[in-house]
Design a protein around this motif. Structure first.
Motif, PDB file in Angstrom:
ATOM      1  N   ARG A 112       3.240   1.520  -3.545  1.00 49.86           N
ATOM      2  CA  ARG A 112       2.617   2.131  -4.679  1.00 49.86           C
ATOM      3  C   ARG A 112       2.760   3.534  -4.696  1.00 49.86           C
ATOM      4  NH1 ARG A 112      -3.359   3.185  -7.047  1.00 49.86           N
ATOM      5  NH2 ARG A 112      -2.457   3.722  -9.426  1.00 49.86           N
ATOM      6  N   ILE A 138      -3.852  -3.627  -4.950  1.00 50.68           N
ATOM      7  CA  ILE A 138      -2.956  -2.451  -5.036  1.00 50.68           C
ATOM      8  C   ILE A 138      -1.622  -2.823  -5.796  1.00 50.68           C
ATOM      9  CG2 ILE A 138      -1.777  -0.849  -4.107  1.00 50.68           C
ATOM     10  CD1 ILE A 138      -4.098  -0.389  -1.854  1.00 50.68           C
ATOM     11  N   GLY A 163       1.029  -1.384  -0.024  1.00 51.25           N
ATOM     12  CA  GLY A 163       0.102   0.110  -0.156  1.00 51.25           C
ATOM     13  C   GLY A 163       0.847   1.330  -0.075  1.00 51.25           C
ATOM     14  N   LEU A 209     -12.250  -1.330  -6.162  1.00 56.80           N
ATOM     15  CA  LEU A 209     -10.967  -1.728  -6.611  1.00 56.80           C
ATOM     16  C   LEU A 209     -10.564  -2.957  -7.370  1.00 56.80           C
ATOM     17  CD1 LEU A 209      -8.835  -1.446  -2.970  1.00 56.80           C
ATOM     18  CD2 LEU A 209      -8.308  -0.086  -5.031  1.00 56.80           C
ATOM     19  N   TYR A 226      -6.320   8.321  -2.918  1.00 53.16           N
ATOM     20  CA  TYR A 226      -7.635   8.186  -3.872  1.00 53.16           C
ATOM     21  C   TYR A 226      -8.425   9.082  -3.870  1.00 53.16           C
ATOM     22  CZ  TYR A 226      -4.846   3.745  -3.670  1.00 53.16           C
ATOM     23  OH  TYR A 226      -3.873   2.759  -3.878  1.00 53.16           O
TER      24      TYR A 226
END
Length: 605
Positions: free
Chosen positions: A329, A380, A326, A452, A537
């Motif tokens: 990225r 992710i 997480g 997602l 996001y």
């Protein structure tokens, strides 16, 4: 082909540190090149002076060698290698191991006779509160003070064993090793203006004891939660230090090099007796190009990224030092914006893929001695894979990782129930203050994971990973809309009973479809907010949909941190554990991308 590694010729239980030495003579001044590896890790010294450390951090599936080079004069010299062997119990969480040993390859023929000595007089204890790092050390007066220069008695012949691991060339350049000095000293406290990851070495003289500990910031009161690792930080100008110390008993002179770097703004050095010290500090981290921006928030975000980038990405340099998907990225996206050097994102993708299990799932963190599953991080990972593809096309790394991607897709698709994705494990999404342990309320499956997954399917369809993914994504979008959308609120619920709502479902819906019917609801209702992590996001959705007012309001939360006495960005907006956390640096990406959009009326970024 098996390689010959050396090890102590005695049974020694971990934790311990062993020093290997090679005494050699040169007929004339010359330059010698060599290659080495170590398990767990080594520091090399020439005639007592630090030369290099390594190999770069890897995994059992991908272990590295390190190249070395030195130039020295004729006559007698000593090369030593100090190798840590803390074992599973004591080694740092991100430090992997196969079998202790030291490998050395020399083409000159001068560096081929090796002896060893275990560092005596060293005792180790778990670190606190920085639990994920290497142990603290207590050094007593029996320590061989000449060991790093190869002196003293008790040197023994090494034994050799065949090791079948494949040694890979370094993926990365050498990390920084730049001298830095504290900005000021007050009493026992040395303060660095910027948050740094620091290799330290010391020269102690006199008789007595010295204690050393590092901290991100002192606390304003003595109140401290040893479980949550939180105290009252105020404006980061407190006076209460928390944590156990490295301890040295001094009888004469001792030169000490830390066997791992430490992180923070403060180092406290307490002396007892007539002990004096000299301290030398060297900043380390990934060699990014320097920050060139006059924005304080930009500089804070860059400093955060710098402190969380080493031989892997890290979630935080003070505590775990682990590479989580997480965080990684978001770090990779920032890296793409500030440099054309994409070796660290490429390595992150590769190492994370090596955690893949037989069923196709991935661990949430790797390299790591713990085995943690966070289902959302698997999704992710696939978005991170796409981010790299978007910049590099179908290069060799994409081809190398595609089998992993396909197995992961198989795993995800095998967990579809009644048309929705429902994965086992710790269904962490975000440290939302209204949720328990980062998990959305309501029964699984939830709309957040499924939105997602729609993103993932659409991106993987663009890569042409396999046929039919785009159609699958379309069906899943319809399923989410029919089962989670509440038209009276104009929002997507988290749960199938439409009891719980948050920003997360709405912003992910907008990232899939900028015309998703949630903008009015997002503006109207006070929903549980995305934390500093998931606000990436949120900001992406705002930028994509032109929601500038909402974006600016969210960025104001970062701007407020400028008044908290911080130079980096913390784990959470309020009451953070860590003052420097990778995932908060993503505002750097937002600032750069927004600037590009504002500077180009003809280009949609």
């Amino acid at each position: 082909m098996s390689l010959l590694w050396m090890q102590p010729d005695e049974d020694t239980a971990s934790p311990y540190i062993v020093v290997y030495r090679c005494v050699f003579s040169l007929p004339e001044e010359m330059e010698l090149a060599f290659r080495f590896s170590a398990d767990e890790r080594a520091q090399l010294f020439l005639d007592g002076k630090r030369l290099i450390d390594g190999p770069e951090r890897g995994t059992p599936e991908r272990w590295y060698y390190q190249n070395g080079l030195f130039h020295t004069g004729r006559g007698r010299h000593v090369l030593t290698a100090r190798v840590i062997c803390f074992g599973r119990k004591y080694r740092a969480y991100a430090q992997m191991s196969i079998k202790h040993g030291f490998y050395f390859e020399d083409v000159s023929g001068y560096l081929n006779h090796w002896e060893y000595q275990i560092e005596k007089g060293c005792y180790y204890e778990y670190p606190f509160p920085d639990w994920g790092t290497f142990p603290r050390v207590n050094v007593d007066v029996t320590y061989n003070r000449e060991i790093l220069s190869g002196g003293g008695d008790g040197w023994k012949q090494v034994s050799y064993f065949e090791d079948e691991r494949i040694l890979h060339a370094p993926d990365l350049p050498l990390m920084l090793y730049e001298p830095v000095v504290p900005d000021h000293k007050k009493g026992d406290i040395l303060f660095f203006q910027h948050y740094l990851c620091v290799w330290a070495d010391y020269r102690f003289t006199g008789h007595g004891r010295i204690k050393i500990r590092w901290l991100e910031a002192p606390y304003t009161t003595s109140e401290y939660d040893p479980i949550a690792l939180k105290g009252i930080k105020g404006k980061r100008n407190g006076t209460h230090f928390v944590g156990n110390c490295d301890i040295f008993d001094i009888d004469g002179e001792l030169i000490w090099y830390d066997y791992w770097w430490r992180a923070g703004h403060y180092v406290e050095i307490m002396t007892e007796g007539d002990v004096q010290y000299e301290a030398h500090f060297h900043r380390t981290g990934y060699p990014y190009p320097p920050c060139r921006n006059n924005s304080k928030l930009y500089e804070m975000a860059f400093e955060t990224l710098q402190a969380c980038s080493f031989e892997t990405y890290m979630d935080c340099p003070y505590y775990e030092q682990l590479m989580y998907i997480g965080d990684s990225r978001l770090e990779a996206l920032c890296t793409y914006e500030i440099t054309d050097d994409h070796r660290l994102p490429a390595k992150a993708l590769r190492l994370l893929s090596l955690s893949q299990q037989v069923d196709g799932s991935l661990f949430s963190q790797y390299p790591s001695k713990s085995k943690q599953i966070i289902p959302s991080f698997m999704l992710i990972y696939l978005l991170m894979f796409y981010d790299y593809y978007e910049r590099h096309g179908r290069d060799q790394l994409i081809l190398e990782l595609q089998p992993c991607v396909n197995r992961l897709l198989d795993y995800l698709l095998s967990h579809m129930e009644n048309g929705l994705l429902s994965l086992p494990g710790w269904n962490f999404i975000d440290w939302c203050k209204e949720w328990t342990q980062g998990t959305p309320p309501g029964d699984s499956p939830n709309s957040i994971m499924n939105w997602l997954f729609v993103q993932v399917l659409e991106k993987m369809a663009e890569l042409n990973v396999r046929p039919g993914l785009l159609e699958y994504a379309g069906k899943l979008r319809q399923e989410i809309h029919s089962r989670y959308y509440n038209p009276s609120k104009g929002l997507y619920a988290i749960d199938l009973n439409q009891k719980y709502y948050s920003e997360h479902s709405q912003v992910l819906a907008l990232l899939v479809d900028p015309y998703a019917p949630v903008i009015d609801g997002l503006k109207k209702y006070k929903l549980p907010e995305c934390s500093i992590y998931f606000s990436f996001y949120y900001l992406e959705a705002c930028r994509r949909c032109g929601l500038d007012e909402l974006a600016e309001k969210r960025v104001s939360k970062w701007k407020a941190l400028q008044n908290e006495g911080l130079t980096t960005l913390p784990e959470e907006f309020q009451n953070p554990r860590s003052d420097c956390h990778a995932w908060s640096s993503h505002v750097l990406y937002h600032l750069i991308r927004t600037h590009k959009l504002n500077c180009s009326s003809n280009t949609v970024v």
